[in-house]
Design a protein around this motif. Structure first.
Motif, mmCIF file in Angstrom:
data_model
loop_
_atom_site.group_PDB
_atom_site.id
_atom_site.type_symbol
_atom_site.label_atom_id
_atom_site.label_comp_id
_atom_site.label_asym_id
_atom_site.label_seq_id
_atom_site.Cartn_x
_atom_site.Cartn_y
_atom_site.Cartn_z
ATOM 1 N N VAL A 169 31.286 41.216 38.211
ATOM 2 C CA VAL A 169 32.372 41.483 39.153
ATOM 3 C C VAL A 169 31.825 42.439 40.216
ATOM 4 O O VAL A 169 31.438 43.561 39.902
ATOM 5 N N ILE A 170 31.758 41.961 41.439
ATOM 6 C CA ILE A 170 31.194 42.768 42.529
ATOM 7 C C ILE A 170 32.364 43.227 43.405
ATOM 8 O O ILE A 170 32.836 42.490 44.256
ATOM 9 N N ASP A 171 32.842 44.439 43.142
ATOM 10 C CA ASP A 171 34.080 44.906 43.784
ATOM 11 C C ASP A 171 33.874 46.299 44.374
ATOM 12 O O ASP A 171 33.946 47.300 43.665
ATOM 13 N N LEU A 172 33.651 46.342 45.674
ATOM 14 C CA LEU A 172 33.400 47.615 46.347
ATOM 15 C C LEU A 172 34.601 48.554 46.245
ATOM 16 O O LEU A 172 34.435 49.767 46.063
ATOM 17 N N ALA A 173 35.787 47.999 46.379
ATOM 18 C CA ALA A 173 36.984 48.833 46.336
ATOM 19 C C ALA A 173 37.071 49.566 45.001
ATOM 20 O O ALA A 173 37.431 50.742 44.937
ATOM 21 N N LEU A 220 25.583 54.650 51.890
ATOM 22 C CA LEU A 220 26.455 54.495 50.727
ATOM 23 C C LEU A 220 26.543 53.034 50.314
ATOM 24 O O LEU A 220 26.444 52.685 49.136
ATOM 25 N N ARG A 221 26.702 52.152 51.302
ATOM 26 C CA ARG A 221 26.801 50.738 50.987
ATOM 27 C C ARG A 221 25.531 50.246 50.306
ATOM 28 O O ARG A 221 25.562 49.489 49.346
ATOM 29 N N ASP A 249 39.290 49.135 54.396
ATOM 30 C CA ASP A 249 39.272 50.349 55.212
ATOM 31 C C ASP A 249 37.958 51.094 55.080
ATOM 32 O O ASP A 249 37.684 51.996 55.849
ATOM 33 N N PHE A 250 37.132 50.684 54.116
ATOM 34 C CA PHE A 250 35.845 51.345 54.043
ATOM 35 C C PHE A 250 34.796 50.618 54.858
ATOM 36 O O PHE A 250 34.100 51.189 55.672
ATOM 37 N N PHE A 251 34.662 49.336 54.629
ATOM 38 C CA PHE A 251 33.586 48.601 55.257
ATOM 39 C C PHE A 251 34.010 47.812 56.475
ATOM 40 O O PHE A 251 33.198 47.219 57.132
ATOM 41 N N PHE A 252 35.305 47.800 56.751
ATOM 42 C CA PHE A 252 35.750 47.018 57.897
ATOM 43 C C PHE A 252 35.218 47.641 59.167
ATOM 44 O O PHE A 252 35.494 48.784 59.480
#
Ligand SMILES: Nc1ncnc2c1ncn2[C@@H]1O[C@H](COP(=O)(O)OP(=O)(O)OP(=O)(O)O)[C@@H](O)[C@H]1O
Ligand SMILES: Nc1ncnc2c1ncn2[C@@H]1O[C@H](COP(=O)(O)OP(=O)(O)OP(=O)(O)O)[C@@H](O)[C@H]1O
Ligand SMILES: [Mg+2]
Ligand SMILES: [Mg+2]
Lengths: 425, 425
Positions: free
Chosen positions: B368-372, A320-321, B8-11
């Motif tokens: 804007v690179i924002d995964l959240a 996904l990443r 909480d996703f990539f941590f």
């Protein structure tokens, strides 16, 4: 090793489906309900009772269960409301404090208790952990219709399941009794089945409040826990909630269907204590040690399975990443005229790779929708393997041969550029 | 409820990192090794021993451990090779058959055993489950340097950890002895620590082959298991592999650091059996029942934590599936001239949505690179919520207001069309 099938990725195995349904149940709301909008710091109440009948037999007050959200921490809780309860003794409600410290996987955790008029009467509310889509043991074994009749002629519960229940309730009582408390109520409608063969005592703390002035000593109350425990197993084993009204007949029934060991175990629990031999949870645990060990092993097996499941899902997270990075990079409007992304540019192969992964067509020109292909390509990209692939340009005039290793370098470089650009002020 | 943070996703929490490292360790290969390319139906051997020293003390033959891949099922196994073993009695190697049926979470599963000349000598190879990144108890408690000295003055192992080891080895012996077998070897270098506080006996079946003709009866061998068990706990408790050479001193050391209960437990294991009181694994389990119950509860707690972890990862899987659908749908070369996807077409808003999710720019036009943001949008799309968003066309001339519910319908319809097209013959 990188090969994935759509089956092992998207196949909704039983665990996934179950977790999905529980997640949906947790998020369910009832916007037009007649329930109060707020109870203390809780909101979004959803009733969990399966019947509308007011049943005051168990607690002496009609009891209702709701799912609710706490505005303090945003988490979901289960609220049990005893309708019409009037607090006469402050000490009664303070007994809940001892229960907050009881932490056992076979006991539904108690968080708090408070009185409220928000329902239009005087109510007592207990705040507990919420276990989505759980059933009571009564509903599971006696059926919602057979709450009072049971199914004495139905298939009997397999003995290993009964031992699993016995081991879990023993674990609960060990913690409860060691804390100087007693369960006070062990009864099929008040034991929750939260997962396959996972049960938890669901009515702790309640009688410590509403029957605060019990004439019985703690020792007597703990002895009574063991008797109630025995009765519970007897009724589940005979598929009959009314079994306790004719115990000799029920014991005989158990003797026909199950091992002597199980029958003796139930008899031990039901027998009164006597001065000659100590009768407590420690003695009981000693007697069922073999079953404790077996169930311990089963849960470790289950841990191992959950780890395997987690491994699979973690790989999906990495894919996904990576897919997100590709989507950040490709087709950015501001690069539409950018040379790097033109057909002769050095970023062009990333567009072709995107087509290779997502836009395959067959010989007739029909789209090929193949999830396994997508996952396998991205797993290889993530690992940067040496394997080479042929990327064809849209006009089918050019063909680029490139390795996943090179593709990975390209993706990382393009993404780094984007990040740099995003940090410009 | 749909809000996600990149945290909480990539941590990478401790569990994720651990699973990731284990996954990488499993996939490790050694392309230029001097090991044979094939051993029976295994290939891609990677040595797992941490030292190159040939140690024949334990088994009477130098032993080596390798990770290998089976060409029969593609899975990874651990192979233990005893160098220089010559099979003299066919019955010896057949004793492994009984071990294949032994299934216990605290025993490393034995799958097979065979002899081979592929190493250039006559070797005996045992095929077992592979547990990535595991250490032996000796390495963990005595340190790789201190294999023979230990760390008698180091911090002593916490008592709950010792009881956890005791419970796990008891569980292993209960299954092994119930199967009419004996572990034959319980020793710190032959117990594997596979996860935090999870241990497994790692040398079962081996002596049943290489010391097939033991003068001892099965009862005596099982009694000796208990003695070896006691010695293992004694050496771990005293941080000293040589503790068994001066047992009274070691017992005294235990008495100073730990409870009487633990000391008595070790003494019971070490004491010879006598006719008056039965000494077997069942009696032992009865004596440690409280610890069995406690460890049972701990593993259930851990199950609950794993479920929470799984829940989080499952949401990621759903988002991955959705993102894949979007990527299948958008930018297909064969639709480049298709009216539906033109700026006036009904599929156009899906392209604009893709830009909304992945191609945001700030006031200065920087990306804007924002995964959240990506995750939150897709979670809402997955749930089809009523919230409306404004999609702006690339030329910034047009603005579409659309709800996630409508977007979801659009994605589903476009994907269904694609699937239909993919099934055309
Ligand atoms: N802690 C909890 N978490 C989640 N759901 C719960 C919880 N406690 C109860 N429930 C749900 O609420 C339902 C009703 O529970 P309850 O204890 O009231 O049993 P009942 O069958 O309604 O008995 P009674 O007639 O005594 O009220 C259960 O079937 C269960 O689905
Ligand atoms: N079943 C297994 N799965 C994964 N790794 C294993 C397995 N068995 C052993 N290992 C790895 O191999 C290493 C060596 O194991 P081994 O049993 O040979 O212990 P040792 O410390 O080398 O003792 P010895 O000197 O007797 O060979 C361990 O440290 C462990 O990391
Ligand atoms: Mg109810
Ligand atoms: Mg070795």
């Amino acid at each position: 090793a990188y090969q994935r099938t759509a089956h092992d990725f998207f196949f909704s195995d039983a665990l996934r489906e179950e977790l999905q349904r529980k997640s949906e149940a947790s998020l369910q709301v009832l916007p037009n309900s007649s329930l109060p909008a707020h109870i203390d710091h809780f909101h979004s109440l959803v009733p969990l009772d399966t019947t509308n009948q007011k049943n005051a037999t168990i607690f002496g007050y009609p009891s209702w269960v709701y799912k609710a959200v706490s505005s303090k921490d945003g988490h979901i809780y289960a609220l049990r409301r005893l309708e019409g309860y009037r607090l006469t003794n402050e000490k009664a409600i303070r007994s809940v404090q001892s229960w907050k410290r009881v932490s056992n996987s076979s006991v539904v955790t108690i968080h708090d208790a408070f009185t409220t008029r928000a329902f239009g009467d005087s109510s007592l509310v207990f705040v507990m952990d919420y276990h989505p889509l759980s059933k009571t043991l009564a509903d599971n074994h006696f059926g919602t219709a057979g709450r009072f009749q049971g199914r004495p002629s139905g298939p009997h519960v397999p003995e290993p399941v009964l031992w699993s229940y016995i081991v879990q309730i023993s674990s609960a009582l060990k913690t409860i009794h060691s804390s100087g408390l007693s369960a006070r109520l062990i009864e099929p409608t008040k034991v929750l089945l939260t997962n396959k063969n996972r049960i938890r005592l669901n009515s702790c703390a309640i009688f410590d409040v509403v029957q605060h002035d019990s004439p019985l000593s703690m020792v007597e109350l703990q002895q009574d826990d063991l008797v109630q425990f025995g009765r519970l197993i007897l009724s589940i084993a005979t598929n009959n909630p009314a079994a306790i009204h004719n115990i000799p007949k029920a014991i005989e029934h158990v003797g026909r269907l199950y091992t002597t060991e199980l029958k003796d175990c139930i008899l031990w629990l039901l027998s009164p204590s006597n001065p000659q031999s100590a009768k407590g949870i420690d003695q009981f645990l000693g007697g069922i040690a073999g079953h404790l060990a077996a169930n311990f092993d089963y849960t470790l097996h289950y841990d191992d399975q959950l780890h395997t499941e987690l491994n699979r899902e973690l790989e999906n997270s990495r894919i996904l990443r990576l897919m997100t990075k590709l989507n950040f990079i490709n087709e950015r409007p501001e690069f539409a005229q950018n040379e790097q992304w033109s057909e002769t540019g050095e970023r062009y192969f990333l567009k072709l790779f995107r087509d290779y992964v997502f836009h395959q067509v067959d010989a007739q020109g029909n789209p090929v929708i193949d999830l396994a292909h997508v996952l396998t390509c991205l797993a290889k990209l993530d690992a940067g393997v040496d394997e080479k692939i042929s990327l064809v340009s849209r006009d089918e005039q050019n063909c680029l041969v490139v390795s996943y290793k090179e593709l990975k370098r390209g993706v990382d470089a393009a993404f780094q550029d984007l990040l740099k650009a995003s940090r410009r002020t």
